[in-house]
Design a protein around this motif. Structure first.
Motif, mmCIF file in Angstrom:
data_model
loop_
_atom_site.group_PDB
_atom_site.id
_atom_site.type_symbol
_atom_site.label_atom_id
_atom_site.label_comp_id
_atom_site.label_asym_id
_atom_site.label_seq_id
_atom_site.Cartn_x
_atom_site.Cartn_y
_atom_site.Cartn_z
ATOM 1 N N GLY A 158 -6.184 2.911 2.977
ATOM 2 C CA GLY A 158 -6.269 2.200 4.252
ATOM 3 C C GLY A 158 -6.158 3.156 5.429
ATOM 4 O O GLY A 158 -6.829 2.991 6.450
ATOM 5 N N THR A 159 -5.320 4.181 5.273
ATOM 6 C CA THR A 159 -5.156 5.177 6.335
ATOM 7 C C THR A 159 -6.507 5.851 6.589
ATOM 8 O O THR A 159 -6.917 6.036 7.732
ATOM 9 C CB THR A 159 -4.129 6.253 5.888
ATOM 10 O OG1 THR A 159 -2.959 5.593 5.430
ATOM 11 C CG2 THR A 159 -3.791 7.208 7.001
ATOM 12 N N GLY A 187 -10.589 4.622 -0.641
ATOM 13 C CA GLY A 187 -9.810 3.434 -1.015
ATOM 14 C C GLY A 187 -8.499 3.357 -0.253
ATOM 15 O O GLY A 187 -7.802 2.349 -0.298
ATOM 16 N N ARG A 233 -1.097 0.965 15.203
ATOM 17 C CA ARG A 233 -1.472 -0.009 14.169
ATOM 18 C C ARG A 233 -0.243 -0.843 13.849
ATOM 19 O O ARG A 233 0.842 -0.603 14.375
ATOM 20 C CB ARG A 233 -1.966 0.706 12.914
ATOM 21 C CG ARG A 233 -3.230 1.508 13.153
ATOM 22 C CD ARG A 233 -3.674 2.161 11.874
ATOM 23 N NE ARG A 233 -4.305 1.214 10.975
ATOM 24 C CZ ARG A 233 -4.117 1.196 9.650
ATOM 25 N NH1 ARG A 233 -3.272 2.037 9.095
ATOM 26 N NH2 ARG A 233 -4.734 0.329 8.894
ATOM 27 N N TRP A 276 1.882 -3.111 10.574
ATOM 28 C CA TRP A 276 2.002 -3.525 9.173
ATOM 29 C C TRP A 276 1.909 -5.029 9.116
ATOM 30 O O TRP A 276 2.532 -5.716 9.940
ATOM 31 C CB TRP A 276 3.346 -3.079 8.583
ATOM 32 C CG TRP A 276 3.414 -1.619 8.340
ATOM 33 C CD1 TRP A 276 4.206 -0.718 8.975
ATOM 34 C CD2 TRP A 276 2.650 -0.871 7.386
ATOM 35 N NE1 TRP A 276 3.987 0.541 8.495
ATOM 36 C CE2 TRP A 276 3.041 0.467 7.509
ATOM 37 C CE3 TRP A 276 1.681 -1.205 6.441
ATOM 38 C CZ2 TRP A 276 2.499 1.486 6.728
ATOM 39 C CZ3 TRP A 276 1.145 -0.195 5.667
ATOM 40 C CH2 TRP A 276 1.548 1.122 5.802
ATOM 41 N N GLY A 328 -1.899 -2.324 5.837
ATOM 42 C CA GLY A 328 -2.057 -1.890 7.218
ATOM 43 C C GLY A 328 -3.056 -2.690 8.037
ATOM 44 O O GLY A 328 -3.089 -2.571 9.255
ATOM 45 N N ARG A 388 -6.967 11.468 3.197
ATOM 46 C CA ARG A 388 -6.525 10.680 2.037
ATOM 47 C C ARG A 388 -7.741 10.334 1.167
ATOM 48 O O ARG A 388 -8.884 10.409 1.596
ATOM 49 C CB ARG A 388 -5.832 9.386 2.499
ATOM 50 C CG ARG A 388 -4.383 9.584 2.948
ATOM 51 C CD ARG A 388 -3.420 9.679 1.767
ATOM 52 N NE ARG A 388 -3.555 8.533 0.874
ATOM 53 C CZ ARG A 388 -2.891 7.384 1.032
ATOM 54 N NH1 ARG A 388 -2.049 7.242 2.028
ATOM 55 N NH2 ARG A 388 -3.064 6.398 0.180
ATOM 56 N N VAL A 431 0.845 -1.193 0.000
ATOM 57 C CA VAL A 431 0.000 0.000 0.000
ATOM 58 C C VAL A 431 0.884 1.249 0.000
ATOM 59 O O VAL A 431 2.041 1.199 0.416
ATOM 60 C CB VAL A 431 -0.964 0.059 1.213
ATOM 61 C CG1 VAL A 431 -2.085 -0.947 1.082
ATOM 62 C CG2 VAL A 431 -0.216 -0.104 2.511
ATOM 63 N N THR A 432 0.293 2.345 -0.450
ATOM 64 C CA THR A 432 1.060 3.582 -0.654
ATOM 65 C C THR A 432 1.944 3.953 0.531
ATOM 66 O O THR A 432 3.102 4.318 0.341
ATOM 67 C CB THR A 432 0.081 4.762 -0.918
ATOM 68 O OG1 THR A 432 -1.234 4.243 -1.114
ATOM 69 C CG2 THR A 432 0.492 5.524 -2.121
ATOM 70 N N THR A 433 1.395 3.858 1.719
ATOM 71 C CA THR A 433 2.147 4.321 2.887
ATOM 72 C C THR A 433 3.354 3.428 3.187
ATOM 73 O O THR A 433 4.313 3.872 3.807
ATOM 74 C CB THR A 433 1.187 4.413 4.102
ATOM 75 O OG1 THR A 433 0.066 5.198 3.717
ATOM 76 C CG2 THR A 433 1.853 5.051 5.290
ATOM 77 N N ASN A 489 3.059 0.455 13.087
ATOM 78 C CA ASN A 489 2.639 1.474 12.126
ATOM 79 C C ASN A 489 1.846 2.539 12.876
ATOM 80 O O ASN A 489 0.631 2.647 12.749
ATOM 81 C CB ASN A 489 1.780 0.812 11.039
ATOM 82 C CG ASN A 489 1.270 1.796 10.025
ATOM 83 O OD1 ASN A 489 1.810 2.886 9.871
ATOM 84 N ND2 ASN A 489 0.215 1.416 9.318
#
Ligand code: PGA
Length: 325
Positions: A201-202, A199, A268, A270, A149, A196, A101-103, A165
């Motif tokens: 997750g954050t 779509g 959180r 990962w 995440g 964000r 995922v992006t993060t 995370n």
């Protein structure tokens, strides 16, 4: 016993398992006298009879049973050894397709880089996309492994947490809440909020945090990347909640503050994941073992890069002003 050979043990194991000299000879493609000679030698080495014949049937003696158990252990170890060797050969020229995922882009490429240094023959590809797209790829089994995440509830996966995370509340350095202690989430909900895209997750995690307290953020703007959000926070457009990982390495120097908000950072994790029942490759397996050391690898790296006296990826409970080169 020291002079008994692996071949003798193989012959013995086959007879004991099949209960017949003839069938063992067939299985091993040996003449029956050869089988008998091998067993005679082995029995001589052990110094006790291994088989007992009653009528046409043969039975293991106590010593035979003990030897049979020993053989099973030895052969199992050999089988394991052979697998290990095959795996080692696989790592010389394998492929790894990773989607994150992006993060996770703030740490996954560095982990991959270190992994590749360890296994130079391995060819890796990395796909970075938001959670929604990543789950599509996961369902279609397009990659070897996924990093996200929160493991998906709707898809049957093998998933495991491997790294913290923490989510933190970010504000511009001159924001009135910067030096306040234990700010409530209710107070945060009064500020213009930068969110964000759908779509992400954050975003899902943040919406849950607010809704658990019966609150809703005052979303002023939706932005499609963590970078854009950080710049918008610096620009005074609002505050936001992002993973602390987004502050690693390339955080704008001294222009962002992490607010001291009650119950934050939200801890959180990962996770890595792959479809249940998928037979993962030798390389993917090696990467998973490598991931188990991820906190250590990343801490080492971050400390090398951070000029100030703290590592951005190390979890801190107190509020901090980010000043990283
Ligand atoms: P995102 O996912 O990059 O899509 O926001 C991050 C996460 O799930 O924690």
């Amino acid at each position: 016993m020291r002079h008994s050979t692996l071949r003798q043990l193989e012959v013995f194991e086959s007879i004991a398992r099949l209960g017949s000299f003839t069938r063992a000879a067939e299985e091993l493609c040996l003449a029956q006298p050869t089988v008998s000679i091998q067993i005679k030698k082995l029995t001589g080495e052990v110094g006790l009879p291994l088989f007992e014949q009653i009528g046409k049937k043969i039975y293991l003696t106590d010593a035979g049973r003990k030897l049979y158990q020993t053989c099973s252990d030895v052969f199992e170890h050999f089988a394991h050894f052979e697998t290990t060797i095959a795996d080692m050969k696989g790592l010389k020229a394998g492929k790894l397709k990773l989607a994150v995922v992006t993060t996770a882009k703030y740490f996954a490429p560095r982990l991959l880089g270190m992994f590749c240094r360890q296994y130079p023959g391995v060819d890796v590809s990395l796909k970075v996309t938001n959670r929604e797209r990543l789950l599509e790829r996961l369902i279609n089994n397009q990659d070897d492994l996924y990093i996200l995440g929160q493991p998906p509830k709707e898809i049957d996966t093998v998933a495991q947490a491997f790294l913290e995370n923490p989510l933190v509340v970010l504000a511009p350095i001159d924001h009135p809440l910067v030096n306040k202690k234990k700010v409530t989430l209710k107070r945060i909900a009064e500020e213009p909020f930068l969110s964000r895209e759908l779509g992400s997750g954050t975003r899902i995690a943040i919406e849950r945090i607010f809704s658990e307290q019966g609150l809703q953020p005052k979303t002023r703007m939706e932005l499609g990347s963590n970078e854009a959000i950080k710049q918008a926070v610096i620009g005074g457009l609002g505050i936001s909640i992002l993973s602390r990982h987004t502050l690693a390495l390339d955080a704008p120097m001294g222009q962002l503050a992490v607010l001291d908000v009650q119950d934050f950072p939200i801890n959180r994790q990962w996770y890595y994941a792959y479809l249940s029942g998928k037979k993962i490759s030798v390389v993917a397996e090696a990467f998973l073992s490598y991931l188990k050391q991820a906190p250590k690898h990343l801490t080492d790296l971050s400390c090398h890069h951070a000029e100030v006296g703290h590592c951005p990826l190390i979890h801190e409970n107190k509020p901090s002003i980010i000043s990283i080169k």
